[in-house]
Write a protein that holds these residues in place. Structure first.
Motif, short mmCIF file in Angstrom:
data_model
loop_
_atom_site.label_atom_id
_atom_site.label_comp_id
_atom_site.label_asym_id
_atom_site.label_seq_id
_atom_site.Cartn_x
_atom_site.Cartn_y
_atom_site.Cartn_z
N ASP A 1 0.86 -1.18 0.00
CA ASP A 1 0.00 0.00 0.00
C ASP A 1 0.89 1.23 0.00
O ASP A 1 1.56 1.53 0.99
CB ASP A 1 -0.86 -0.05 1.27
N TRP A 2 0.91 1.96 -1.10
CA TRP A 2 1.81 3.11 -1.22
C TRP A 2 1.30 4.34 -0.47
O TRP A 2 1.93 5.39 -0.48
CB TRP A 2 2.13 3.41 -2.68
N PHE B 1 0.89 4.11 2.69
CA PHE B 1 1.37 3.83 4.05
C PHE B 1 2.17 5.03 4.58
O PHE B 1 2.95 5.63 3.84
CB PHE B 1 2.26 2.59 3.98
N PRO B 2 1.96 5.38 5.87
CA PRO B 2 2.61 6.59 6.38
C PRO B 2 4.10 6.43 6.66
O PRO B 2 4.53 6.52 7.80
CB PRO B 2 1.83 6.88 7.67
N VAL B 3 4.88 6.18 5.64
CA VAL B 3 6.33 6.11 5.81
C VAL B 3 7.02 6.91 4.71
O VAL B 3 6.43 7.18 3.67
CB VAL B 3 6.86 4.65 5.75
N SER B 4 8.27 7.30 4.96
CA SER B 4 9.04 8.04 3.96
C SER B 4 9.88 7.07 3.14
O SER B 4 10.01 5.89 3.48
CB SER B 4 9.94 9.05 4.65
N VAL C 1 11.45 3.18 4.08
CA VAL C 1 11.31 1.96 3.29
C VAL C 1 12.69 1.35 3.01
O VAL C 1 12.88 0.15 3.16
CB VAL C 1 10.57 2.24 1.96
N ARG D 1 10.66 12.19 1.27
CA ARG D 1 9.31 12.24 0.71
C ARG D 1 8.44 11.13 1.27
O ARG D 1 8.92 10.04 1.56
CB ARG D 1 9.37 12.04 -0.82
N GLN D 2 7.16 11.42 1.36
CA GLN D 2 6.21 10.37 1.71
C GLN D 2 6.04 9.51 0.45
O GLN D 2 6.01 10.03 -0.66
CB GLN D 2 4.90 11.01 2.13
N ILE D 3 5.93 8.20 0.63
CA ILE D 3 5.99 7.32 -0.55
C ILE D 3 4.80 7.46 -1.49
O ILE D 3 4.89 7.09 -2.64
CB ILE D 3 6.17 5.84 -0.15
N SER D 4 3.68 8.00 -1.01
CA SER D 4 2.52 8.10 -1.91
C SER D 4 2.73 9.17 -2.98
O SER D 4 2.00 9.23 -3.95
CB SER D 4 1.25 8.39 -1.11
#
Lengths: 326, 257
Positions: free
Chosen positions: B88-89, B91-94, B98, B136-139
């Motif tokens: 799930d792109w 997702f609250p990660v940078s 990842v 950056r946030q991955i989304s």
């Protein structure tokens, strides 16, 4: 003034509780905060794993667990209750997975089957042994947080700590926080990318059941004193609200704690004003905070989206993918 | 001691979903230091093969050895690039978070990524030209950028054997050539890569060796030896007429170049 809504008196609603009843309200506020914080922390991971409904399910199906544990051990002591809830919680998860994997029934339907059945068994058990079980289905569903300060106070090392449910909930909230800090990266990778987690040797099944166990413990410790409504709401609302405000997991976790504290405090005042159930008022305030975040969030809010759409008419979410090295 | 052992050795590997075999009796001995493509039609079990080898799916029969050791002992030497769509792109990660996940296998329980892990992660991001996006946030990433983040994460694993599930699907041409450059670089450092790939014409260009798969192992060998009309016909069945046209077109293109 309208008769349907009690008159809003600032002094009565906001000042009086803390001036006259600080001893009482501090425990209610703390209890609300501990419940919201513990539920919110676990709930964030449920949301991320698209398992929000499983939280709902487990908070219902711990009922037979508590009832059976009580019948077997004939005791209402905390460890017995925890054990009963833990077994019921894990059993629910197992049943959901077995139905989902071994039949054509999809997961959401499997959840519906598992928890309603277990809950019904709990209700039957309680009515069957009503004379022996000092439990009340009504109380489990609509437990009232306002009675928390009346519970017997406990001491530790001779120091007065506070009402037993509040101390217990505080302990569970602290334990939840500790476990999430300790296993942060394992939870993160198994939630984000189970495939990678497995290839790194992190057992996804173990993480899943560990999270479900934590959830069961949180639910049962909150349940009896605050009721299912607050528990179910606080599993989802803090995390959902925080996810609208930040896209960094640590910040999201922190914000869900803030959401819990605010809903607890605002809920107390709302219930004093409207003379209504405190747990319900806390949930309503939690939902109001969610709506506020939804509208006003600087990044993802309705308002921000509307404003940016006005200034740049062609800004679409599914814009063509930018070229490499843009 | 095991330095000359095959990177991957499978014997009689069978995988079944609900009693229906998906992979049947695969025997394979993959030498070290090669860039290997896994090709075959849809449903041939390409992804299943690498997932089963890594222990993500239960094996019905057979065994797997990695560098001459059972899988459990070699987890640290394996890197994985899952299909981009598998996560799930939102997702609250940078991007950095990842890539750091690639280090988790070396960290062990409870321990946090150190400064060195962050240095490694930054270096890996630099390799795929994604360092400016670290926070950056991955989304907010494009498909090609997402794929490069996954590659950076695999690099951060510092493994010897890599499994990649369709790393070229849905990426722009520039990312595709960046990935190829990276794979060649890894090969020069003696790494072994097994790459699930579904585009036949490019498969012939990209890979040293090919695994032709259609539930059974059709052929495994150097690309020049197994990329033949006959073997592809066996792998793809009747659909090959279209494919051989494509292959022909590529051949002509090469001559023109």
């Amino acid at each position: 003034m309208n008769d349907l809504i009690p008159e809003f008196d600032f002094a009565r609603v906001f000042i009086a509780p803390w001036a006259d009843g600080a001893q009482t309200f501090i425990w209610i506020a703390l209890m609300g905060f501990f419940v919201a914080a513990a539920c919110g922390l676990v709930g964030n991971y449920l949301i991320l794993r698209r398992m929000a409904l499983v939280g709902d399910a487990i908070s219902h199906s711990v009922l037979p667990g508590i009832a059976i544990a009580f019948l077997l051990a004939n005791s209402r002591s905390t460890p017995v209750m925890f054990l009963g809830a833990l077994v019921a919680g894990i059993l629910t998860t197992v049943i959901i997975e077995v139905i989902h994997k071994k039949s054509r029934v999809k997961q959401d339907a499997a959840i519906g089957i598992a928890f309603s059945t277990l809950f019904a068994i709990g209700v039957i058990l309680i009515s069957l042994y009503a004379d022996k079980v000092d439990l009340d289905a009504e109380c489990v569903l609509y437990g009232e947080i306002a009675f928390v300060p009346l519970a017997p106070h406990v001491q530790m090392f001779g120091l007065p700590l506070g009402p037993e449910p509040v101390v217990r909930m505080g302990f569970v909230a602290a334990l939840t926080l500790l476990l999430i800090i300790l296993f942060y990266k394992e939870l993160l990778v198994s939630s984000f990318d189970p495939g990678l987690a497995a290839s790194l040797g992190i057992n996804a099944g173990v993480m899943h059941y560990a999270l479900m166990s934590m959830l069961s413990v949180v639910v049962v410790s909150a349940f009896e004193s605050v009721g299912a409504i607050l528990v179910i709401a606080m599993l989802i609302l803090p995390g959902a609200t925080a996810s609208l405000l930040s896209q960094r997991l640590p910040v999201v976790l922190l914000l869900s704690g803030v959401h819990g504290a605010l809903s607890s405090l605002l809920g107390i005042h709302l219930s004093i004003w409207l003379e209504c159930s405190m747990a319900a008022a806390m949930v309503v305030m939690g939902a109001a905070l969610f709506v506020l975040a939804w509208v006003f969030s600087p990044g993802a809010g309705l308002l921000a989206t509307w404003l940016s759409r006005r200034s740049k008419p062609v800004r679409l979410e599914a814009a063509p993918q930018p070229a490499y090295g843009r | 001691m095991h330095d000359t052992a095959p990177a991957l050795e499978l014997h009689d590997l069978t995988v079944a979903y609900h009693k229906k075999p998906v992979l049947w009796g695969i025997d394979l001995e993959v030498p070290q230091g090669k860039l290997i493509g896994i090709v075959g039609p849809n449903g041939a079990g390409k992804s299943t093969l690498i997932k089963a080898v890594m222990g993500l799916l239960p094996i019905s029969s057979g065994w797997v050895k990695v560098f001459g050791q059972p899988l459990k002992k070699s987890l640290q030497r394996i890197g994985y690039v899952p299909q981009r769509e598998s996560v799930d792109w939102d997702f609250p990660v940078s991007v950095m978070d990842v890539v750091l996940m690639g280090r988790y296998g070396r960290l062990g329980l409870i321990k946090r990524p150190t400064k060195e892990d962050r240095e490694v992660a930054r270096a890996c991001l630099e390799k795929v030209h994604m360092l400016p996006y670290a926070n950056r946030q991955i989304s907010n990433l494009s498909g090609g950028q997402q794929q490069r983040v996954f590659l950076a994460r695999a690099l951060a694993q510092e493994s010897d054997l890599y499994f990649m599930d369709e790393p070229f699907s849905g990426v722009d041409a520039a990312t595709e050539s960046a990935i190829i450059t990276l794979l060649h670089e890894l090969r020069e450092r003696g790494k072994t890569m097994l790459v699930v790939h579904h585009d036949l014409p490019t498969a012939r260009e990209y890979f040293d060796m090919l695994i032709l798969l259609n539930m059974r192992l059709v052929a495994f060998g150097p690309t020049s030896e197994v990329f033949t009309n006959e073997l592809l016909q066996t792998t793809y069945g009747g659909r090959l007429t279209i494919l051989s046209d494509v292959a022909e077109a590529v051949k002509e293109q090469r001559i023109l170049r």
